[in-house]
Design a protein around this motif. Structure first.
Motif, PDB file in Angstrom:
ATOM      1  N   UNK A 196       0.809  -1.224   0.000  1.00  8.66           N
ATOM      2  CA  UNK A 196       0.000   0.000   0.000  1.00  8.66           C
ATOM      3  C   UNK A 196       0.839   1.271   0.000  1.00  8.66           C
ATOM      4  N   UNK A 197       2.156   1.124  -0.013  1.00  3.95           N
ATOM      5  CA  UNK A 197       2.999   2.308   0.147  1.00  3.95           C
ATOM      6  C   UNK A 197       3.480   2.880  -1.180  1.00  3.95           C
ATOM      7  N   UNK A 198       3.424   4.205  -1.282  1.00  2.67           N
ATOM      8  CA  UNK A 198       4.026   4.879  -2.435  1.00  2.67           C
ATOM      9  C   UNK A 198       5.437   5.302  -2.072  1.00  2.67           C
ATOM     10  N   UNK A 199       5.588   5.743  -0.829  1.00  2.00           N
ATOM     11  CA  UNK A 199       6.892   6.147  -0.300  1.00  2.00           C
ATOM     12  C   UNK A 199       7.054   5.497   1.060  1.00  2.00           C
ATOM     13  N   UNK A 200       8.271   5.280   1.465  1.00  2.40           N
ATOM     14  CA  UNK A 200       8.497   4.598   2.742  1.00  2.40           C
ATOM     15  C   UNK A 200       7.831   5.341   3.900  1.00  2.40           C
ATOM     16  N   UNK A 201       7.903   6.660   3.841  1.00  2.00           N
ATOM     17  CA  UNK A 201       7.380   7.424   4.987  1.00  2.00           C
ATOM     18  C   UNK A 201       5.862   7.289   5.153  1.00  2.00           C
ATOM     19  N   UNK A 202       5.157   6.821   4.095  1.00  2.00           N
ATOM     20  CA  UNK A 202       3.702   6.620   4.228  1.00  2.00           C
ATOM     21  C   UNK A 202       3.381   5.604   5.318  1.00  2.00           C
ATOM     22  N   UNK A 203       4.358   4.783   5.651  1.00  2.00           N
ATOM     23  CA  UNK A 203       4.109   3.726   6.637  1.00  2.00           C
ATOM     24  C   UNK A 203       3.819   4.304   8.027  1.00  2.00           C
ATOM     25  N   UNK A 204       4.282   5.512   8.252  1.00  2.00           N
ATOM     26  CA  UNK A 204       4.115   6.132   9.578  1.00  2.00           C
ATOM     27  C   UNK A 204       2.641   6.210   9.968  1.00  2.00           C
ATOM     28  N   UNK A 205       1.831   6.596   8.988  1.00  2.00           N
ATOM     29  CA  UNK A 205       0.405   6.756   9.260  1.00  2.00           C
ATOM     30  C   UNK A 205      -0.212   5.415   9.681  1.00  2.00           C
ATOM     31  N   UNK A 206       0.172   4.365   8.971  1.00  2.00           N
ATOM     32  CA  UNK A 206      -0.339   3.028   9.286  1.00  2.00           C
ATOM     33  C   UNK A 206       0.121   2.590  10.665  1.00  2.00           C
ATOM     34  N   UNK A 207       1.398   2.838  10.931  1.00  2.00           N
ATOM     35  CA  UNK A 207       1.980   2.437  12.204  1.00  2.00           C
ATOM     36  C   UNK A 207       1.297   3.166  13.375  1.00  2.00           C
ATOM     37  N   UNK A 208       1.054   4.455  13.179  1.00  2.00           N
ATOM     38  CA  UNK A 208       0.407   5.233  14.242  1.00  2.00           C
ATOM     39  C   UNK A 208      -0.992   4.695  14.526  1.00  2.00           C
ATOM     40  N   UNK A 209      -1.723   4.325  13.466  1.00  2.00           N
ATOM     41  CA  UNK A 209      -3.076   3.832  13.644  1.00  2.00           C
ATOM     42  C   UNK A 209      -3.063   2.496  14.392  1.00  2.00           C
ATOM     43  N   UNK A 210      -2.098   1.652  14.057  1.00  2.00           N
ATOM     44  CA  UNK A 210      -2.077   0.328  14.679  1.00  2.00           C
ATOM     45  C   UNK A 210      -1.483   0.379  16.090  1.00  2.00           C
ATOM     46  N   UNK A 211      -0.388   1.124  16.249  1.00  2.00           N
ATOM     47  CA  UNK A 211       0.306   1.035  17.538  1.00  2.00           C
ATOM     48  C   UNK A 211       0.002   2.208  18.464  1.00  2.00           C
ATOM     49  N   UNK A 212      -0.549   3.277  17.895  1.00  4.19           N
ATOM     50  CA  UNK A 212      -0.704   4.498  18.686  1.00  4.19           C
ATOM     51  C   UNK A 212      -1.943   4.485  19.565  1.00  4.19           C
ATOM     52  N   UNK A 213      -2.084   5.569  20.275  1.00  5.51           N
ATOM     53  CA  UNK A 213      -3.211   5.728  21.154  1.00  5.51           C
ATOM     54  C   UNK A 213      -4.342   6.410  20.401  1.00  5.51           C
ATOM     55  N   UNK A 214      -5.102   5.618  19.661  1.00  5.56           N
ATOM     56  CA  UNK A 214      -6.131   6.208  18.801  1.00  5.56           C
ATOM     57  C   UNK A 214      -7.360   6.567  19.640  1.00  5.56           C
ATOM     58  N   UNK A 215      -7.885   7.737  19.389  1.00  4.98           N
ATOM     59  CA  UNK A 215      -9.123   8.158  20.066  1.00  4.98           C
ATOM     60  C   UNK A 215     -10.276   7.919  19.091  1.00  4.98           C
ATOM     61  N   UNK A 216     -11.017   6.823  19.270  1.00  5.38           N
ATOM     62  CA  UNK A 216     -12.075   6.513  18.297  1.00  5.38           C
ATOM     63  C   UNK A 216     -13.120   7.622  18.220  1.00  5.38           C
ATOM     64  N   UNK A 217     -13.662   7.822  17.034  1.00  2.61           N
ATOM     65  CA  UNK A 217     -14.785   8.760  16.868  1.00  2.61           C
ATOM     66  C   UNK A 217     -16.026   7.892  16.700  1.00  2.61           C
ATOM     67  N   UNK A 218     -16.944   7.996  17.621  1.00  7.65           N
ATOM     68  CA  UNK A 218     -18.155   7.171  17.523  1.00  7.65           C
ATOM     69  C   UNK A 218     -19.390   8.064  17.670  1.00  7.65           C
ATOM     70  N   UNK A 219     -20.107   8.198  16.573  1.00  6.64           N
ATOM     71  CA  UNK A 219     -21.314   9.044  16.626  1.00  6.64           C
ATOM     72  C   UNK A 219     -22.546   8.222  16.976  1.00  6.64           C
ATOM     73  N   UNK A 220     -22.535   6.961  16.570  1.00  7.13           N
ATOM     74  CA  UNK A 220     -23.692   6.098  16.831  1.00  7.13           C
ATOM     75  C   UNK A 220     -23.207   4.862  17.597  1.00  7.13           C
ATOM     76  N   UNK A 221     -23.185   4.946  18.936  1.00 10.10           N
ATOM     77  CA  UNK A 221     -22.613   3.866  19.740  1.00 10.10           C
ATOM     78  C   UNK A 221     -23.340   2.531  19.522  1.00 10.10           C
ATOM     79  N   UNK A 222     -24.617   2.558  19.247  1.00  8.84           N
ATOM     80  CA  UNK A 222     -25.336   1.292  19.059  1.00  8.84           C
ATOM     81  C   UNK A 222     -24.868   0.581  17.802  1.00  8.84           C
ATOM     82  N   UNK A 223     -24.722   1.377  16.762  1.00  8.19           N
ATOM     83  CA  UNK A 223     -24.237   0.771  15.511  1.00  8.19           C
ATOM     84  C   UNK A 223     -22.848   0.158  15.721  1.00  8.19           C
ATOM     85  N   UNK A 224     -21.977   0.916  16.384  1.00 12.27           N
ATOM     86  CA  UNK A 224     -20.608   0.427  16.626  1.00 12.27           C
ATOM     87  C   UNK A 224     -20.641  -0.856  17.450  1.00 12.27           C
TER      88      UNK A 224
END
Ligand code: GLU
Length: 449
Positions: free
Chosen positions: A346-374
């Motif tokens: 999925x990478x065009x440039x090596x640095x694009x991996x940072x975004x993926x890494x942050x999503x997987x390993x980072x402290x993501x704050x989920x956005x949930x507008x409809x908790x029942x659906x989630x």
């Protein structure tokens, strides 16, 4: 006789794309012939040459994987140049001229105005000793020109084929400035002679210089090397390489564009050659397959999009052991081989991996507008082990159960899993996150409530 070539940049700016191409072709030529590659720093222009540019040239060469067998600097060879200047003066091949730049420019304009080529009229050859003394008394110091023989000059260029000039159609080149400083033409020829160059590979902007250089080699009693003039690179429309690209340097490719060195090598080593441009992850096959006779004289086009395509294809083939040190320097030392293999396509440039890494390993704050659906979606998560098809399997089920589709289906899932409304492809991301993290993110709102 084994091949000896040089790459001779002037350290007056960062190493730009055109020069990088000359360097790569020259280097491949040397290596493919088991020859000798000299890095020659053409620093006769003492005002514009800077040590930082010389450092940039060396670091760009190393980054691109080009080594050199020997290095020389023109500024260290002044004594040698002076020695041969004396010889050329004695032989009557160098003559003193006293015109000012303004006088020369006027001569040029007058000739052009009469529809004539602006060839220097050799007025200085007619000066009497009294006139010369008078000029000196005025405080003028002479510059020196090389007296060309008015005869045909021909060579068999490895790219351009038969090339013909006549000495009479060329201006006698200035070899020494008023300050006594020897100029590029003379230093280049003396170096090519002293370092036994068998071939001179350079841009076609030097073709007419070559005609004069050939006579200089002869005047110095040196063998004339074989010449290879590479056409200039044009932009995708066939015009001059646009300002942006023309000024694009190896340093830009590395530090700003963050490209893989092999993408530049893959493109520039074959641009204008009959060999197909392909993504190479190492320089070795390019050395093995290199053939100078496959280059043609038509201006090849440089396409930034093509460079980016090569870059992503190269990344897709790069093994983990070739990037792990770089990833560690990018603060992703825990990123493992499985992650690399899953995300690499999925990478065009090596640095694009940072975004993926942050999503997987980072402290993501989920956005949930409809908790029942989630929460409902969390219930429907397929059992592990997960693979690249899990996302499709899961979202089909969520679609059936909730009746949501398209953006209404995918956006809330993306926002819950990544905390963003755009970003990496979820199909590849899901198995890396794993069921536990995915469930946690989908139900975070519920737990907090
Ligand atoms: N310093 C010259 C240049 O950069 C070298 C040309 C040559 O290779 O002789 O254009």
């Amino acid at each position: 006789m084994s091949v000896k070539v040089r790459f001779a940049p002037s350290p007056t700016g960062y190493l730009h794309a055109g020069n990088v191409r000359t360097a790569i072709v020259t280097w491949l030529f040397a290596r493919s012939q088991d020859g000798h590659f000299l890095l020659r720093i053409d620093d006769t222009d003492t005002e514009r040459s800077k040590p930082e540019y010389e450092e940039d040239i060396e670091s760009a060469m190393m980054w691109l994987g080009m080594d050199w067998d020997e290095k020389t600097r023109q500024r260290d060879r002044t004594d040698r140049y002076n020695e041969l200047i004396e010889k050329l003066k004695t032989d009557g091949r160098l003559y003193a001229c006293y015109e000012t730049p303004e006088e020369l420019s006027l001569k040029r304009k007058t000739l052009l105005g009469r529809g004539k080529p602006p060839i220097y009229d050799r007025a200085a050859l007619e000066l009497t000793d009294e006139q010369k003394t008078a000029y000196k008394a005025e405080g003028r110091s002479p510059h020196w020109r090389f007296k060309l023989n008015h005869e045909p000059i021909e060579w068999d260029d490895l790219v351009r084929g038969e090339v013909r000039f006549n000495g009479a159609d060329l201006s006698d080149p200035v070899l020494i400035r008023e300050t006594g400083l020897p100029l590029y033409h003379l230093c280049s020829v003396i170096d090519d002679m002293d370092y036994d160059m068998t071939h001179v590979v350079r841009g076609e902007d030097h073709v007419s210089n070559t005609a004069t250089h050939i006579q200089m080699f002869e005047a110095l009693g040196a063998p004339v090397p074989t010449f290879v003039h590479l056409p200039m690179i044009s932009d995708t429309e066939g015009g001059k390489l646009s300002k942006r690209l023309g000024s694009m340097s190896a340093r830009d490719f590395r530090d700003n564009e963050k490209l893989e060195p092999m993408s530049i090598v893959s493109l520039l080593s074959r641009l204008g050659s009959a060999d197909p441009i392909m993504p190479f992850t190492s320089i070795k096959p390019l050395v093995d397959e290199f053939d100078i006779s496959k280059f043609s004289k038509g201006a090849p086009k440089f396409d930034m999009e093509e460079l980016l395509r090569l870059n992503s294809k190269i990344i897709h083939q790069t093994p983990f052991e070739d990037v792990n040190v770089r990833l560690a320097h990018m603060d992703m030392e825990e990123l493992d081989e499985d992650f690399w293999h899953a995300i690499r396509p999925n990478l065009g440039k090596l640095e694009d991996i940072k975004e993926w890494w942050d999503v997987v390993s980072g402290n993501v704050e989920p956005i949930i507008e409809d908790p029942d659906f989630a929460a409902q979606a969390a219930e429907l998560l397929p059992p592990e082990p997960w693979n690249e098809n899990t996302w499709k399997e899961w979202t089909e089920k969520v679609k059936e159960t909730t009746g949501r589709k398209g953006k209404d289906l995918f956006m809330p899932l993306r926002q819950a899993l990544t905390g963003m409304d755009h970003g990496p492809e979820l199909g590849a991301l899901l198995p890396l996150l794993g069921a536990e993290k995915v469930r946690q993110r989908l139900t975070k709102h519920k737990q907090a409530a």
